[in-house]
Design an enzyme around this catalytic site. Structure first.
Site, short mmCIF file in Angstrom:
data_model
loop_
_atom_site.label_atom_id
_atom_site.label_comp_id
_atom_site.label_asym_id
_atom_site.label_seq_id
_atom_site.Cartn_x
_atom_site.Cartn_y
_atom_site.Cartn_z
N GLY A 108 0.80 -1.22 0.00
CA GLY A 108 0.00 0.00 0.00
C GLY A 108 0.83 1.27 0.00
N GLU A 111 1.75 1.78 -3.49
CA GLU A 111 0.50 2.11 -4.18
C GLU A 111 0.07 3.55 -3.92
OE1 GLU A 111 -1.28 -1.41 -2.40
OE2 GLU A 111 -1.87 -2.11 -4.38
N GLU A 131 2.87 -8.43 -1.86
CA GLU A 131 1.61 -9.07 -1.47
C GLU A 131 1.55 -10.57 -1.74
OE1 GLU A 131 1.82 -6.13 -2.93
OE2 GLU A 131 0.47 -4.72 -1.95
N1 CAA Z 1 1.35 -3.71 8.82
C1 CAA Z 1 1.34 -3.69 10.15
N2 CAA Z 1 2.45 -3.46 10.89
C2 CAA Z 1 3.60 -3.28 10.25
C3 CAA Z 1 3.68 -3.30 8.85
C4 CAA Z 1 2.49 -3.52 8.12
N3 CAA Z 1 2.45 -3.50 6.79
N4 CAA Z 1 4.97 -3.10 8.50
C5 CAA Z 1 5.65 -2.95 9.64
N5 CAA Z 1 4.84 -3.05 10.69
C6 CAA Z 1 5.19 -2.96 12.12
C7 CAA Z 1 5.84 -4.23 12.60
O1 CAA Z 1 4.87 -5.21 12.92
C8 CAA Z 1 6.58 -3.74 13.82
O2 CAA Z 1 5.68 -3.57 14.85
P1 CAA Z 1 6.08 -4.07 16.37
O3 CAA Z 1 7.24 -3.21 16.75
O4 CAA Z 1 4.85 -3.82 17.15
O5 CAA Z 1 6.46 -5.51 16.23
C9 CAA Z 1 7.03 -2.34 13.39
O6 CAA Z 1 6.18 -1.97 12.30
C10 CAA Z 1 8.45 -2.30 12.90
O7 CAA Z 1 8.60 -3.27 11.87
P2 CAA Z 1 9.76 -4.36 11.84
O8 CAA Z 1 10.17 -4.71 13.23
O9 CAA Z 1 9.31 -5.48 10.95
O10 CAA Z 1 10.92 -3.51 11.16
P3 CAA Z 1 12.12 -4.06 10.27
O11 CAA Z 1 13.04 -2.92 10.08
O12 CAA Z 1 12.67 -5.32 10.82
O13 CAA Z 1 11.45 -4.42 8.85
C11 CAA Z 1 10.03 -4.05 6.95
C12 CAA Z 1 10.90 -3.42 8.06
C13 CAA Z 1 10.93 -4.81 5.96
C14 CAA Z 1 9.31 -2.93 6.22
C15 CAA Z 1 9.03 -5.03 7.60
O14 CAA Z 1 8.35 -4.36 8.65
C16 CAA Z 1 8.00 -5.55 6.65
O15 CAA Z 1 8.27 -6.42 5.84
N6 CAA Z 1 6.74 -5.01 6.73
C17 CAA Z 1 5.66 -5.48 5.92
C18 CAA Z 1 5.79 -4.97 4.51
C19 CAA Z 1 4.67 -5.52 3.66
O16 CAA Z 1 4.56 -6.71 3.43
N7 CAA Z 1 3.82 -4.62 3.15
C20 CAA Z 1 2.70 -4.98 2.32
C21 CAA Z 1 1.48 -5.16 3.16
S1 CAA Z 1 0.14 -5.86 2.25
C22 CAA Z 1 -0.57 -4.57 1.44
O17 CAA Z 1 -0.13 -3.44 1.48
C23 CAA Z 1 -1.80 -4.94 0.68
C24 CAA Z 1 -2.36 -3.90 -0.19
O18 CAA Z 1 -1.91 -3.72 -1.31
C25 CAA Z 1 -3.51 -3.15 0.22
#
Ligand code: CAA
Length: 264
Positions: A108, A111, A131
């Site tokens: 997102g 996006e 995703e």
């Molecule tokens: N949703 C909810 N929480 C999220 C998040 C997300 N997309 N991305 C990060 N966070 C939160 C983590 O859960 C964490 O929270 P806590 O401290 O409470 O555990 C906090 O943010 C910090 O994140 P990390 O500890 O994971 O930080 P990092 O530096 O180790 O990693 C990152 C960073 C690579 C961005 C990793 O957080 C990650 O992979 N995030 C998810 C990215 C992702 O997959 N995004 C796509 C989501 S799906 C989508 O967007 C669908 C759509 O098209 C509508």
């Protein structure tokens, strides 16, 4: 508002998604607040928007995975619509929006940046549509806008492999227009926004409309859209001021002055 900040500097509005603890992930509340923020922009005073994320690590790390994890089919579709409605509002917003991408722009986050008119980013930025690794498709317009921006082949590669790309690759494929050191990103965004804000505002709005609407139709229909919006400009005071200034300058170079457009 809890998760969205809005400030105005001269004629530029700066929207900051402010949920740093979750890397500015988009939950329903953030989406609602973003929508309300856009509704509250004073279009008589503000001529360009900048969208960025709080902190130095993340622009937006995607839609909120915790919130999505328990959704049913119908709820998933409704969540997609909720995001799409806000992103369409942003894309069709009357004035230009610059995404200042200051870190992760995943799912997102990528996006929402693509719903903006222009993307610039910091050197630590990372873009991607991860995703399919989560068992879903992009849900806030990624399958549509990425292909339109970087071509179907590159979009399909990014989306099918779920591989994130760094700022230099985003620049190479045309996903962003420029990359800056993190400390310089907001100044660069403001400079660009002020440069846009100094132009004739109705003409700028009409350009946005012509480009956006023209991209959805055939070239014949597109140029017809442009003709109409071009014609509309001749009813504005700004057209008279802008062209009058040019002609004065030709007659007597000492009369050159920067036009202050009035949005009329
Ligand atoms: N949703 C909810 N929480 C999220 C998040 C997300 N997309 N991305 C990060 N966070 C939160 C983590 O859960 C964490 O929270 P806590 O401290 O409470 O555990 C906090 O943010 C910090 O994140 P990390 O500890 O994971 O930080 P990092 O530096 O180790 O990693 C990152 C960073 C690579 C961005 C990793 O957080 C990650 O992979 N995030 C998810 C990215 C992702 O997959 N995004 C796509 C989501 S799906 C989508 O967007 C669908 C759509 O098209 C509508």
């Amino acid at each position: 508002m809890e998760f969205v900040l809005y400030e105005v500097k001269d004629a530029v509005g700066i929207i900051t998604i402010n949920r740093e603890k979750a890397l500015n992930a988009l939950n329903s509340q953030v989406l609602d607040e973003l929508s309300a923020t856009l509704d509250g922009v004073d279009l008589n005073a503000v001529r360009c928007l900048i969208l960025t994320g709080a902190g130095e690590k993340s622009f937006v790390a995607g839609a909120d995975i915790g919130e999505m994890s328990t959704l049913s089919k119908a709820e998933g579709e409704a969540f997609g619509k909720k995001g799409n409605d806000v992103f369409l509002k942003l894309e069709k917003f009357p004035i230009p929006v610059i995404a200042a991408v200051n870190g992760f722009a995943l799912g997102g986050g990528c996006e929402i940046s693509m719903s903006c008119d222009i993307r610039i980013c910091s050197d630590n930025a990372m873009f991607g549509q991860p995703e399919v690794g989560l068992g879903i498709t992009p849900g806030f317009g990624g399958t549509q806008r990425l292909a339109r921006l970087v071509g179907a082949g590159m979009a399909k590669q990014m989306i099918y492999t779920a591989r994130n790309i760094k700022a230099d690759e985003a620049l190479r494929i045309g996903l962003v227009n420029a990359v800056y050191p993190q400390a310089e990103l907001m100044d660069a965004a403001l400079k660009m926004a002020n440069g846009i804000a100094a132009q004739a505002p109705i003409a700028v709005r009409n350009c946005k409309k012509a480009i956006n609407e023209g991209l959805q139709v055939s070239i014949d229909e597109g140029v017809a859209i442009e003709e109409k919006l071009f014609g509309d400009c001749f009813e504005t005071e700004d057209q008279k001021a802008g062209m009058g200034n040019f002609l004065k300058k030709k007659d007597d170079p000492t009369k050159v002055k920067v036009v202050s457009f009035q949005n009329k």
